[in-house]
Motif scaffolding. Structure first.
Motif, PDB file in Angstrom:
ATOM      1  N   HIS A 454      -6.307  27.594  34.534  1.00  0.00           N
ATOM      2  CA  HIS A 454      -5.846  26.206  34.639  1.00  0.00           C
ATOM      3  C   HIS A 454      -5.329  25.763  33.267  1.00  0.00           C
ATOM      4  CE1 HIS A 454      -9.043  26.792  37.675  1.00  0.00           C
ATOM      5  NE2 HIS A 454      -8.219  26.114  38.464  1.00  0.00           N
ATOM      6  N   PRO A 455      -4.140  26.207  32.866  1.00  0.00           N
ATOM      7  CA  PRO A 455      -3.622  25.950  31.519  1.00  0.00           C
ATOM      8  C   PRO A 455      -3.503  24.471  31.159  1.00  0.00           C
ATOM      9  CG  PRO A 455      -2.296  27.598  32.660  1.00  0.00           C
ATOM     10  CD  PRO A 455      -3.219  27.018  33.675  1.00  0.00           C
ATOM     11  N   GLU A 456      -3.410  23.621  32.151  1.00  0.00           N
ATOM     12  CA  GLU A 456      -3.248  22.201  31.852  1.00  0.00           C
ATOM     13  C   GLU A 456      -4.503  21.595  31.233  1.00  0.00           C
ATOM     14  OE1 GLU A 456      -4.932  22.688  35.928  1.00  0.00           O
ATOM     15  OE2 GLU A 456      -3.255  23.549  34.813  1.00  0.00           O
ATOM     16  N   SER A 457      -5.621  22.340  31.259  1.00  0.00           N
ATOM     17  CA  SER A 457      -6.885  21.799  30.759  1.00  0.00           C
ATOM     18  C   SER A 457      -7.218  22.284  29.353  1.00  0.00           C
ATOM     19  CB  SER A 457      -8.018  22.196  31.705  1.00  0.00           C
ATOM     20  OG  SER A 457      -8.167  23.611  31.739  1.00  0.00           O
ATOM     21  N   ALA A 458      -6.205  22.616  28.547  1.00  0.00           N
ATOM     22  CA  ALA A 458      -6.445  23.209  27.231  1.00  0.00           C
ATOM     23  C   ALA A 458      -7.309  22.322  26.338  1.00  0.00           C
ATOM     24  CB  ALA A 458      -5.111  23.502  26.548  1.00  0.00           C
ATOM     25  N   GLU A 459      -6.982  21.037  26.265  1.00  0.00           N
ATOM     26  CA  GLU A 459      -7.744  20.147  25.385  1.00  0.00           C
ATOM     27  C   GLU A 459      -9.188  20.029  25.850  1.00  0.00           C
ATOM     28  OE1 GLU A 459      -7.587  15.580  23.601  1.00  0.00           O
ATOM     29  OE2 GLU A 459      -5.939  16.356  24.832  1.00  0.00           O
ATOM     30  N   GLU A 460      -9.380  19.876  27.145  1.00  0.00           N
ATOM     31  CA  GLU A 460     -10.735  19.759  27.675  1.00  0.00           C
ATOM     32  C   GLU A 460     -11.520  21.053  27.513  1.00  0.00           C
ATOM     33  OE1 GLU A 460     -12.423  17.114  28.758  1.00  0.00           O
ATOM     34  OE2 GLU A 460     -10.670  16.000  28.047  1.00  0.00           O
ATOM     35  N   THR A 461     -10.810  22.179  27.531  1.00  0.00           N
ATOM     36  CA  THR A 461     -11.482  23.476  27.393  1.00  0.00           C
ATOM     37  C   THR A 461     -12.281  23.547  26.109  1.00  0.00           C
ATOM     38  OG1 THR A 461      -9.895  24.718  28.723  1.00  0.00           O
ATOM     39  CG2 THR A 461     -11.100  25.947  27.047  1.00  0.00           C
ATOM     40  N   LEU A 462     -11.661  23.196  24.992  1.00  0.00           N
ATOM     41  CA  LEU A 462     -12.350  23.321  23.711  1.00  0.00           C
ATOM     42  C   LEU A 462     -13.446  22.271  23.552  1.00  0.00           C
ATOM     43  CD1 LEU A 462      -9.468  24.306  21.285  1.00  0.00           C
ATOM     44  CD2 LEU A 462     -11.139  25.759  22.431  1.00  0.00           C
ATOM     45  N   LYS A 463     -13.288  21.125  24.179  1.00  0.00           N
ATOM     46  CA  LYS A 463     -14.375  20.142  24.158  1.00  0.00           C
ATOM     47  C   LYS A 463     -15.590  20.690  24.904  1.00  0.00           C
ATOM     48  CE  LYS A 463     -11.516  15.972  23.779  1.00  0.00           C
ATOM     49  NZ  LYS A 463     -11.104  14.705  24.446  1.00  0.00           N
ATOM     50  N   THR A 464     -15.319  21.346  26.029  1.00  0.00           N
ATOM     51  CA  THR A 464     -16.413  21.941  26.801  1.00  0.00           C
ATOM     52  C   THR A 464     -17.084  23.068  26.020  1.00  0.00           C
ATOM     53  OG1 THR A 464     -15.298  21.409  28.875  1.00  0.00           O
ATOM     54  CG2 THR A 464     -17.001  23.113  28.955  1.00  0.00           C
ATOM     55  N   VAL A 465     -16.266  23.912  25.385  1.00  0.00           N
ATOM     56  CA  VAL A 465     -16.819  25.000  24.569  1.00  0.00           C
ATOM     57  C   VAL A 465     -17.640  24.429  23.420  1.00  0.00           C
ATOM     58  CG1 VAL A 465     -16.261  26.924  23.040  1.00  0.00           C
ATOM     59  CG2 VAL A 465     -14.992  26.624  25.170  1.00  0.00           C
ATOM     60  N   SER A 466     -17.137  23.382  22.784  1.00  0.00           N
ATOM     61  CA  SER A 466     -17.863  22.767  21.679  1.00  0.00           C
ATOM     62  C   SER A 466     -19.218  22.226  22.130  1.00  0.00           C
ATOM     63  CB  SER A 466     -17.026  21.643  21.064  1.00  0.00           C
ATOM     64  OG  SER A 466     -17.705  21.044  19.981  1.00  0.00           O
ATOM     65  N   THR A 467     -19.233  21.597  23.303  1.00  0.00           N
ATOM     66  CA  THR A 467     -20.501  21.087  23.839  1.00  0.00           C
ATOM     67  C   THR A 467     -21.490  22.222  24.057  1.00  0.00           C
ATOM     68  OG1 THR A 467     -19.410  19.218  24.924  1.00  0.00           O
ATOM     69  CG2 THR A 467     -21.566  19.874  25.769  1.00  0.00           C
TER      70      THR A 467
END
Length: 498
Positions: A454-467
């Motif tokens: 789901h490439p459109e979720s790039a920004e949210e991806t790193l926030k999730t990884v950071s959490t």
């Protein structure tokens, strides 16, 4: 005459480091300096080391009068590295272990700083190691601690004939690289650009692209804040790297999501790719070991011949024209001719240390044995091709130790030159060099896997990884993680200063 222990050990260093493994092999003094000393060696099982060492160990024991006891260690992933290696530093004198476990053993106090005497040219010759290796993978807070045997770096392979025919140059920056990937139909006749994005390797591939956007030359902080331990994986540099990674993958065939470095190397040399990111594993191109890779049995691998009439070239991984300056919260231009080149390594390979529990005499004997086994005269037989990579300037004169038979001498020289440039780079980052490393890597892999779907979720991806990274850090202890990271960077831990 009786010598106190320190004097006796110094004499042993002079006698043995000055003779065993030398070209003329003529001892300075006719004696067995380590007579009665037992050296216990721990090393990863299943790599063929025990069999390869048999003749060399017999020769070394005869020369020195010491006894060697071997303890192969099973690394099955079901236990920690400390558990796999016997639970404490008393279990061996000379310890060969995965590069990715340096913080696990180092933070537990398993190995001390290598003394200045042992670092001298006639002993371990510390300064012969490439700068990036000796300053990061080899050193910790306090000074040099481990000596790498293998520590691969990713390199960009390209079809020199195709680029030349199109009047194009190999990429220096990730922007240039992306342009070549997006226009590959124009200059490569439909051959693709490929990268290792298999589930096992995608975190490493992503970080290899990210470090040039993230590692500013004036700052230590890359993965974690050096003062607080807070994860930085959702910062602007990592965000831009993820966006660029997604663009790159979209310009590649879908098969790259299953490719590891072995697959990329195979496809490129078979003439089925115009550019590839991978590295060499040596004679006969064996599967990489102690490196993230697809699970497969070596018996199922069918060697493929190199495609005829292809000209290939090599270049270090690209850099970025901008790097995020975290303390100033701005993007800054690259300092090296406008390009920020940063090498990522420490994602695999093998290194050596001597136990902190070993006596001075045992330490001298253990390092002497290591020097003998890794000497240029012995290494072709003592270490299989997949367990060694070029780590020293002096090793550059022996390309047959590091390269396969399907490379010409000119190609091999070019490849080793680019690898040496990467390893000698003062901007050098070890991949996640902290305790809990595999947990952080797994969380990053999970986030990247979701984002690739789901490439459109790039920004949210790193926030999730950071959490997720923060949750892992809190379980480890934020201060403990911070100081683990600081030690890996050569910085003093803060826990006892606050």
């Amino acid at each position: 005459m009786r010598f106190p222990l320190a004097s006796w050990s110094t004499l042993c260093l002079f006698i043995v480091f000055g003779c065993v493994g030398c070209e003329d092999d003529k001892p300075v003094v006719e004696t067995n300096p380590f007579a009665g000393t037992q050296v216990t060696v721990s090393f990863p099982a299943g790599l063929g080391l025990e069999q390869n060492w048999e003749l060399a160990l017999a020769e070394w024991q005869k020369r020195t009068g010491a006894e060697v006891v071997l303890k192969p260690r099973e690394l099955d992933g079901n236990q920690s590295l400390i558990e796999a290696y016997g639970g404490n530093a008393d279990s061996a004198d000379l310890i060969l272990f995965p590069v990715t476990g340096i913080s696990d053993l180092g933070d537990a106090g398993w190995f001390p700083v290598i003394t200045e005497q042992l670092r001298k040219p006639n002993h371990l010759d510390w300064n012969d190691l490439f700068k990036g290796l000796r300053d990061t993978v080899g050193a910790r807070y306090g000074g040099p601690a481990t000596v790498p045997i293998s520590c691969p770096v990713l390199t960009c392979y390209y079809r020199e004939d195709l680029l030349a025919a199109a009047n194009l140059s190999p990429p220096r920056t990730w922007e240039e690289y992306q342009k070549l990937a997006e226009t590959v139909d124009d200059w490569a006749g439909g051959l693709p650009v490929i990268e290792p994005w298999s589930e096992e390797f995608r975190a490493t591939m992503y970080l290899a692209r990210a470090v040039s956007y993230v590692k500013h030359p004036d700052e230590y902080t890359t993965f974690f804040d050096i003062r607080s331990g807070e994860p930085q994986i959702d910062g602007p540099g990592f965000q831009r790297a993820l966006e660029d990674s997604l663009k790159a993958v979209q310009a590649m065939p879908p098969e790259v999501l299953t490719y590891d470095t072995y697959d990329c190397r195979r496809e490129f040399f078979a003439g089925r790719a115009a550019m590839a990111i991978t590295f060499e594993t040596g004679f006969e191109n064996p599967l990489p070991v102690l490196v993230p890779a697809n699970p497969r049995e070596s018996e199922t691998i069918t060697p493929q011949p190199r495609a005829a009439d292809i000209a290939i070239g090599f270049v270090r991984l690209p850099g970025s024209t901008e790097v995020f300056h975290r303390s100033k919260d701005v993007w800054a231009p690259g300092a090296d001719d406008g390009i920020n080149y940063v090498t990522l390594s420490g994602f695999g390979g093998m290194t050596a240390a001597v136990s902190a529990r070993s006596s001075e005499l045992e330490t001298a004997a253990a390092w002497n044995l290591f020097k003998f086994l890794t000497s240029l005269e012995q290494m072709a037989t003592t270490f299989p091709p997949d367990t060694r990579t070029v780590c020293r300037t002096s090793q550059m004169s022996y390309p047959e130790l590091w390269l396969p038979e399907d490379m010409s001498a000119a190609e091999g020289g070019s490849y080793l030159g680019e690898v040496a440039g990467s390893l000698d780079n003062k901007a050098f980052v070890a991949a996640l060099p902290v305790i809990g490393r595999e947990q952080f890597r797994a969380a990053l892999t999970a986030g990247l896997t979701s984002c690739l779907s789901h490439p459109e979720s790039a920004e949210e991806t790193l926030k999730t990884v950071s959490t997720r990274w923060k949750e892992i850090a809190e379980k480890i202890g934020m201060e403990t993680l911070r100081d683990s990271y600081r030690r890996s960077l050569g910085l003093r831990p803060l826990a006892n200063l606050e």
